[in-house]
Design a protein around this motif. Structure first.
Motif, PDB file in Angstrom:
ATOM      1  N   PRO A  16     -26.808  88.651   2.118  1.00 51.30           N
ATOM      2  CA  PRO A  16     -27.189  88.732   3.623  1.00 51.30           C
ATOM      3  C   PRO A  16     -26.842  90.270   3.594  1.00 51.30           C
ATOM      4  O   PRO A  16     -28.098  90.626   4.181  1.00 51.30           O
ATOM      5  CB  PRO A  16     -26.653  87.746   4.603  1.00 51.30           C
ATOM      6  N   VAL A  17     -25.863  90.627   3.623  1.00 49.67           N
ATOM      7  CA  VAL A  17     -24.778  92.432   3.764  1.00 49.67           C
ATOM      8  C   VAL A  17     -26.617  92.871   2.900  1.00 49.67           C
ATOM      9  O   VAL A  17     -27.069  94.096   3.698  1.00 49.67           O
ATOM     10  CB  VAL A  17     -23.985  92.053   3.554  1.00 49.67           C
ATOM     11  N   HIS A  18     -27.069  92.511   1.574  1.00 48.41           N
ATOM     12  CA  HIS A  18     -27.648  93.444   1.150  1.00 48.41           C
ATOM     13  C   HIS A  18     -28.835  93.521   1.329  1.00 48.41           C
ATOM     14  O   HIS A  18     -29.401  94.392   1.991  1.00 48.41           O
ATOM     15  CB  HIS A  18     -27.918  92.934  -0.392  1.00 48.41           C
ATOM     16  N   GLY A  19     -29.481  92.345   1.931  1.00 49.78           N
ATOM     17  CA  GLY A  19     -30.918  92.799   2.782  1.00 49.78           C
ATOM     18  C   GLY A  19     -30.753  93.797   4.364  1.00 49.78           C
ATOM     19  O   GLY A  19     -31.618  94.374   4.389  1.00 49.78           O
ATOM     20  N   LYS A  20     -29.819  93.451   4.665  1.00 45.69           N
ATOM     21  CA  LYS A  20     -29.738  94.019   6.009  1.00 45.69           C
ATOM     22  C   LYS A  20     -29.131  95.866   5.518  1.00 45.69           C
ATOM     23  O   LYS A  20     -30.569  96.499   6.359  1.00 45.69           O
ATOM     24  CB  LYS A  20     -27.746  93.717   6.891  1.00 45.69           C
ATOM     25  N   ASN A  21     -28.700  95.833   4.579  1.00 47.98           N
ATOM     26  CA  ASN A  21     -28.663  97.686   4.070  1.00 47.98           C
ATOM     27  C   ASN A  21     -30.155  97.845   3.808  1.00 47.98           C
ATOM     28  O   ASN A  21     -30.481  99.254   4.536  1.00 47.98           O
ATOM     29  CB  ASN A  21     -27.556  98.028   3.296  1.00 47.98           C
ATOM     30  N   LEU A  22     -31.103  97.237   3.087  1.00 48.00           N
ATOM     31  CA  LEU A  22     -31.694  97.845   2.786  1.00 48.00           C
ATOM     32  C   LEU A  22     -33.261  97.524   4.384  1.00 48.00           C
ATOM     33  O   LEU A  22     -34.250  97.670   3.442  1.00 48.00           O
ATOM     34  CB  LEU A  22     -33.011  96.499   1.515  1.00 48.00           C
ATOM     35  N   ALA A  23     -33.147  96.380   4.800  1.00 47.81           N
ATOM     36  CA  ALA A  23     -33.799  96.561   6.238  1.00 47.81           C
ATOM     37  C   ALA A  23     -33.342  98.377   6.534  1.00 47.81           C
ATOM     38  O   ALA A  23     -34.573  99.079   7.703  1.00 47.81           O
ATOM     39  CB  ALA A  23     -33.325  95.870   6.958  1.00 47.81           C
ATOM     40  N   ARG A  24     -32.673  98.529   6.762  1.00 54.05           N
ATOM     41  CA  ARG A  24     -31.948 100.053   7.544  1.00 54.05           C
ATOM     42  C   ARG A  24     -32.603 101.444   6.467  1.00 54.05           C
ATOM     43  O   ARG A  24     -33.361 102.092   7.171  1.00 54.05           O
ATOM     44  CB  ARG A  24     -30.540 100.361   7.201  1.00 54.05           C
ATOM     45  N   THR A  37     -41.550 100.151  -1.520  1.00 49.72           N
ATOM     46  CA  THR A  37     -42.009  99.142  -1.866  1.00 49.72           C
ATOM     47  C   THR A  37     -41.260  98.816  -2.757  1.00 49.72           C
ATOM     48  O   THR A  37     -39.721  98.795  -2.903  1.00 49.72           O
ATOM     49  CB  THR A  37     -42.655  99.291  -3.895  1.00 49.72           C
ATOM     50  N   ILE A  38     -40.489  97.434  -2.373  1.00 51.50           N
ATOM     51  CA  ILE A  38     -39.514  97.008  -2.866  1.00 51.50           C
ATOM     52  C   ILE A  38     -40.033  96.364  -4.575  1.00 51.50           C
ATOM     53  O   ILE A  38     -40.228  95.352  -4.231  1.00 51.50           O
ATOM     54  CB  ILE A  38     -38.870  95.753  -1.201  1.00 51.50           C
ATOM     55  N   ASP A  39     -38.982  96.372  -5.094  1.00 50.65           N
ATOM     56  CA  ASP A  39     -39.356  95.973  -6.310  1.00 50.65           C
ATOM     57  C   ASP A  39     -37.965  95.070  -6.957  1.00 50.65           C
ATOM     58  O   ASP A  39     -36.980  95.361  -6.723  1.00 50.65           O
ATOM     59  CB  ASP A  39     -39.167  97.661  -7.826  1.00 50.65           C
ATOM     60  N   PHE A  40     -38.038  93.643  -7.056  1.00 49.80           N
ATOM     61  CA  PHE A  40     -37.323  92.794  -7.700  1.00 49.80           C
ATOM     62  C   PHE A  40     -37.243  92.294  -8.986  1.00 49.80           C
ATOM     63  O   PHE A  40     -37.012  91.387  -9.417  1.00 49.80           O
ATOM     64  CB  PHE A  40     -37.270  90.700  -6.507  1.00 49.80           C
ATOM     65  N   GLY A  49     -30.565  83.742   3.071  1.00 48.02           N
ATOM     66  CA  GLY A  49     -29.608  85.010   4.451  1.00 48.02           C
ATOM     67  C   GLY A  49     -30.749  86.663   3.621  1.00 48.02           C
ATOM     68  O   GLY A  49     -30.650  87.481   5.150  1.00 48.02           O
ATOM     69  N   PHE A  50     -30.234  86.644   2.649  1.00 39.29           N
ATOM     70  CA  PHE A  50     -31.075  87.837   2.034  1.00 39.29           C
ATOM     71  C   PHE A  50     -32.527  88.167   2.651  1.00 39.29           C
ATOM     72  O   PHE A  50     -32.684  89.434   3.166  1.00 39.29           O
ATOM     73  CB  PHE A  50     -31.001  87.797   0.618  1.00 39.29           C
ATOM     74  N   PHE A  51     -33.504  87.496   2.273  1.00 36.59           N
ATOM     75  CA  PHE A  51     -34.677  87.354   2.708  1.00 36.59           C
ATOM     76  C   PHE A  51     -34.891  87.526   4.297  1.00 36.59           C
ATOM     77  O   PHE A  51     -35.198  88.547   5.104  1.00 36.59           O
ATOM     78  CB  PHE A  51     -35.119  86.483   2.800  1.00 36.59           C
ATOM     79  N   GLN A  52     -33.355  86.842   5.119  1.00 34.84           N
ATOM     80  CA  GLN A  52     -34.123  86.738   6.311  1.00 34.84           C
ATOM     81  C   GLN A  52     -32.955  87.944   6.927  1.00 34.84           C
ATOM     82  O   GLN A  52     -33.742  88.425   8.309  1.00 34.84           O
ATOM     83  CB  GLN A  52     -32.682  85.035   7.222  1.00 34.84           C
ATOM     84  N   GLU A  53     -32.280  88.349   6.824  1.00 31.99           N
ATOM     85  CA  GLU A  53     -31.829  89.955   7.117  1.00 31.99           C
ATOM     86  C   GLU A  53     -33.136  91.198   6.700  1.00 31.99           C
ATOM     87  O   GLU A  53     -32.716  91.510   7.541  1.00 31.99           O
ATOM     88  CB  GLU A  53     -30.193  89.926   6.760  1.00 31.99           C
ATOM     89  N   LEU A  54     -33.655  91.223   5.842  1.00 33.72           N
ATOM     90  CA  LEU A  54     -34.864  92.117   5.723  1.00 33.72           C
ATOM     91  C   LEU A  54     -35.575  92.024   6.012  1.00 33.72           C
ATOM     92  O   LEU A  54     -35.836  93.017   6.779  1.00 33.72           O
ATOM     93  CB  LEU A  54     -34.958  92.075   4.052  1.00 33.72           C
ATOM     94  N   PHE A  55     -35.800  90.522   6.416  1.00 29.04           N
ATOM     95  CA  PHE A  55     -37.772  90.680   6.594  1.00 29.04           C
ATOM     96  C   PHE A  55     -37.757  90.232   8.139  1.00 29.04           C
ATOM     97  O   PHE A  55     -38.579  90.551   8.870  1.00 29.04           O
ATOM     98  CB  PHE A  55     -38.821  89.450   6.256  1.00 29.04           C
ATOM     99  N   PHE A  56     -37.120  89.531   8.482  1.00 27.71           N
ATOM    100  CA  PHE A  56     -36.650  89.114  10.345  1.00 27.71           C
ATOM    101  C   PHE A  56     -37.311  90.279  10.792  1.00 27.71           C
ATOM    102  O   PHE A  56     -37.304  90.533  11.905  1.00 27.71           O
ATOM    103  CB  PHE A  56     -35.990  87.595  10.492  1.00 27.71           C
ATOM    104  N   PRO A  57     -35.645  90.573  10.630  1.00 27.71           N
ATOM    105  CA  PRO A  57     -35.855  91.771  12.240  1.00 27.71           C
ATOM    106  C   PRO A  57     -37.105  93.062  11.937  1.00 27.71           C
ATOM    107  O   PRO A  57     -37.550  93.489  13.064  1.00 27.71           O
ATOM    108  CB  PRO A  57     -34.307  92.761  11.432  1.00 27.71           C
TER     109      PRO A  57
END
Length: 197
Positions: A16-24, A37-40, A49-57
């Motif tokens: 999740p913390v990585h998702g939050k950082n990518l959202a920033r 472009t986000i490359d997986f 949690g990664f997806f939730q913290e990245l996409f929901f905000p």
């Protein structure tokens, strides 16, 4: 802008913390009107949690239509697609966490006023800094720049302070004489001077 998740997170299983950082990073990209472009590629497993913290905000802040035009996801494996869909379906824990944060003893009306004012100030500062001075009375260039770079998390943090984030642009004398002034004169005085004495 192109972000490789495995490089940006330096993790085999992004959290999740990585998702939050990518959202920033995404917010910075969108503030500069760039497509992201986000490359997986090579990412084997991802937490919900990664997806939730990245996409929901980002969805809350920019809206789904905006993200469809500015955000591209590539090389997402079938396993991770299932994990992402599961993250979108299992929202209870995520919203419970947000609800707990939003109810840490702050006055709801002050929170709402602060949040609304800060979001509008950020929007105006990004689109037309001159209007930030005229509409909101913010004359400081550094303040206008800082407002334009606020993230939604920053705004929510400030909004929960229990202190109003803005002050009136008029004096007590103006309030005592409110019935003597015509609305167009009031608007002109605020627009030209940034305050009413």
């Amino acid at each position: 802008m192109h972000i490789a998740v495995i490089t940006a997170t330096e993790s085999q299983i992004p959290q999740p913390v990585h998702g939050k950082n990518l959202a920033r990073l995404a917010r910075e990209c969108f503030a500069n009107q760039q497509i992201l472009t986000i490359d997986f590629k090579d990412v084997k497993t991802i937490t919900q949690g990664f997806f939730q913290e990245l996409f929901f905000p980002l969805i809350t802040e920019f809206g789904a239509d905006y993200l469809k035009s500015k955000l591209i996801v590539i090389n997402l494996s079938d396993t991770n697609k299932i994990q992402m869909q599961s993250a979108f379906k299992n929202l209870d824990d995520y919203f419970d966490k947000l609800s707990a944060i939003n109810h840490q003893g702050c006055d709801e009306e002050i929170y709402t006023m602060n949040q609304t004012w800060l979001i509008k100030a950020r929007e105006i500062a990004r689109e037309n800094p001159v209007l930030t001075e005229l509409v909101q009375g913010i004359t400081d260039d550094a303040m206008r720049t800082a407002l334009g770079h606020l993230s939604l998390e920053d705004i929510q943090f400030i909004a929960r302070s229990n202190w109003l984030c803005f002050t009136p642009r008029f004096s007590s004398q103006f309030l005592m004489n409110i019935n003597k002034e015509q609305p167009p004169i009031v608007e002109a005085m605020l627009g030209l001077t940034g305050s009413i004495c």
